[in-house]
Design a protein around this motif. Sequence first.
Motif, PDB file in Angstrom:
ATOM      1  N   MET A 197       0.818  -1.204   0.000  1.00  9.62           N
ATOM      2  CA  MET A 197       0.000   0.000   0.000  1.00  9.62           C
ATOM      3  C   MET A 197       0.849   1.249   0.000  1.00  9.62           C
ATOM      4  O   MET A 197       0.408   2.291  -0.385  1.00  9.62           O
ATOM      5  CB  MET A 197      -0.920  -0.042   1.225  1.00  9.62           C
ATOM      6  N   GLY A 198       2.085   1.155   0.445  1.00  8.27           N
ATOM      7  CA  GLY A 198       2.934   2.338   0.494  1.00  8.27           C
ATOM      8  C   GLY A 198       3.871   2.262   1.677  1.00  8.27           C
ATOM      9  O   GLY A 198       4.028   1.216   2.292  1.00  8.27           O
ATOM     10  N   GLU A 199       4.488   3.362   1.966  1.00  9.38           N
ATOM     11  CA  GLU A 199       5.355   3.529   3.135  1.00  9.38           C
ATOM     12  C   GLU A 199       4.802   4.714   3.914  1.00  9.38           C
ATOM     13  O   GLU A 199       5.460   5.732   4.095  1.00  9.38           O
ATOM     14  CB  GLU A 199       6.798   3.784   2.693  1.00  9.38           C
ATOM     15  N   ARG A 200       3.568   4.586   4.362  1.00 12.28           N
ATOM     16  CA  ARG A 200       2.838   5.711   4.954  1.00 12.28           C
ATOM     17  C   ARG A 200       3.403   6.126   6.307  1.00 12.28           C
ATOM     18  O   ARG A 200       3.841   5.293   7.090  1.00 12.28           O
ATOM     19  CB  ARG A 200       1.367   5.335   5.099  1.00 12.28           C
ATOM     20  N   VAL A 201       3.359   7.435   6.545  1.00 17.47           N
ATOM     21  CA  VAL A 201       3.772   7.985   7.828  1.00 17.47           C
ATOM     22  C   VAL A 201       2.984   9.272   8.061  1.00 17.47           C
ATOM     23  O   VAL A 201       2.659   9.996   7.115  1.00 17.47           O
ATOM     24  CB  VAL A 201       5.304   8.243   7.882  1.00 17.47           C
ATOM     25  N   TRP A 244       4.578   7.784   0.643  1.00 15.36           N
ATOM     26  CA  TRP A 244       5.754   7.005   0.262  1.00 15.36           C
ATOM     27  C   TRP A 244       7.008   7.363   1.050  1.00 15.36           C
ATOM     28  O   TRP A 244       8.104   7.006   0.643  1.00 15.36           O
ATOM     29  CB  TRP A 244       6.041   7.192  -1.237  1.00 15.36           C
ATOM     30  N   SER A 245       6.903   8.045   2.157  1.00 15.93           N
ATOM     31  CA  SER A 245       8.099   8.544   2.852  1.00 15.93           C
ATOM     32  C   SER A 245       8.416   7.831   4.161  1.00 15.93           C
ATOM     33  O   SER A 245       9.324   8.244   4.878  1.00 15.93           O
ATOM     34  CB  SER A 245       7.941  10.045   3.130  1.00 15.93           C
ATOM     35  N   GLY A 246       7.704   6.778   4.491  1.00 18.61           N
ATOM     36  CA  GLY A 246       7.932   6.096   5.764  1.00 18.61           C
ATOM     37  C   GLY A 246       9.362   5.655   5.964  1.00 18.61           C
ATOM     38  O   GLY A 246       9.893   5.733   7.067  1.00 18.61           O
ATOM     39  N   ASP A 247      10.006   5.197   4.901  1.00 20.12           N
ATOM     40  CA  ASP A 247      11.384   4.743   5.035  1.00 20.12           C
ATOM     41  C   ASP A 247      12.382   5.893   5.053  1.00 20.12           C
ATOM     42  O   ASP A 247      13.571   5.675   5.245  1.00 20.12           O
ATOM     43  CB  ASP A 247      11.727   3.744   3.927  1.00 20.12           C
ATOM     44  N   GLU A 248      11.919   7.139   4.889  1.00 16.95           N
ATOM     45  CA  GLU A 248      12.793   8.305   4.887  1.00 16.95           C
ATOM     46  C   GLU A 248      12.674   9.136   6.165  1.00 16.95           C
ATOM     47  O   GLU A 248      13.220  10.248   6.238  1.00 16.95           O
ATOM     48  CB  GLU A 248      12.449   9.200   3.695  1.00 16.95           C
ATOM     49  N   VAL A 249      11.978   8.634   7.163  1.00 15.20           N
ATOM     50  CA  VAL A 249      11.702   9.414   8.378  1.00 15.20           C
ATOM     51  C   VAL A 249      12.978   9.937   9.023  1.00 15.20           C
ATOM     52  O   VAL A 249      13.061  11.108   9.391  1.00 15.20           O
ATOM     53  CB  VAL A 249      10.860   8.590   9.374  1.00 15.20           C
ATOM     54  N   ARG A 250      13.968   9.088   9.166  1.00 13.75           N
ATOM     55  CA  ARG A 250      15.212   9.528   9.817  1.00 13.75           C
ATOM     56  C   ARG A 250      15.837  10.691   9.059  1.00 13.75           C
ATOM     57  O   ARG A 250      16.246  11.685   9.663  1.00 13.75           O
ATOM     58  CB  ARG A 250      16.197   8.374   9.942  1.00 13.75           C
ATOM     59  N   ASP A 251      15.912  10.601   7.742  1.00 12.33           N
ATOM     60  CA  ASP A 251      16.508  11.671   6.939  1.00 12.33           C
ATOM     61  C   ASP A 251      15.679  12.948   7.008  1.00 12.33           C
ATOM     62  O   ASP A 251      16.225  14.046   7.124  1.00 12.33           O
ATOM     63  CB  ASP A 251      16.666  11.230   5.480  1.00 12.33           C
ATOM     64  N   TYR A 306       7.023   0.806  12.203  1.00  7.69           N
ATOM     65  CA  TYR A 306       8.279   0.087  12.358  1.00  7.69           C
ATOM     66  C   TYR A 306       9.446   0.937  12.850  1.00  7.69           C
ATOM     67  O   TYR A 306      10.543   0.440  12.992  1.00  7.69           O
ATOM     68  CB  TYR A 306       8.674  -0.638  11.067  1.00  7.69           C
ATOM     69  N   TRP A 307       9.227   2.218  13.094  1.00  7.20           N
ATOM     70  CA  TRP A 307      10.274   3.052  13.697  1.00  7.20           C
ATOM     71  C   TRP A 307      10.137   2.946  15.210  1.00  7.20           C
ATOM     72  O   TRP A 307       9.035   3.004  15.735  1.00  7.20           O
ATOM     73  CB  TRP A 307      10.118   4.513  13.282  1.00  7.20           C
ATOM     74  N   ALA A 308      11.248   2.852  15.895  1.00  5.08           N
ATOM     75  CA  ALA A 308      11.222   2.790  17.357  1.00  5.08           C
ATOM     76  C   ALA A 308      12.182   3.829  17.902  1.00  5.08           C
ATOM     77  O   ALA A 308      13.344   3.850  17.504  1.00  5.08           O
ATOM     78  CB  ALA A 308      11.637   1.403  17.838  1.00  5.08           C
TER      79      ALA A 308
END
Length: 136
Positions: free
Chosen positions: A1-5, A23-30, A105-107
Amino acid sequence: MGERVLFQVVRGERFSPVIYCHWSGDEVRDICSRLRERMQGRGGDVQYTAARLVQECTNGDTGNLSFGIWNADSVLTETDSHGDGGVVLIDVSGVQMEFKCFGGYWATVPGDLPRNKTREERDSENFYRALKAVNS
């Protein structure tokens, strides 16, 4: 479905609108790291931090999909999460911007930049979450 955040900037009882990224869930840290650097010297400013957050999230995107903003009635909680990257609260109350991530999935420990979990950790958590849902 995406990388929702979902993102929200908070300071005490004040909070920004919700910023949705499909689509930015995997970019949260950046995104958080760039935002912290950009807002140095402007602590405590919910409105401007939220505006700069939108800039960091869209990063020049010219399309008409994948990002949204809506008014919030309260500070986001884990139950607001879509899963994936979850919810990121950006607290600008102190001298240093702090982050709290949950519902995905971010902790993090409040104040830390998010730690990206390994694929194995994510897969394991998703498996057990799905199993728990089936068994309840």
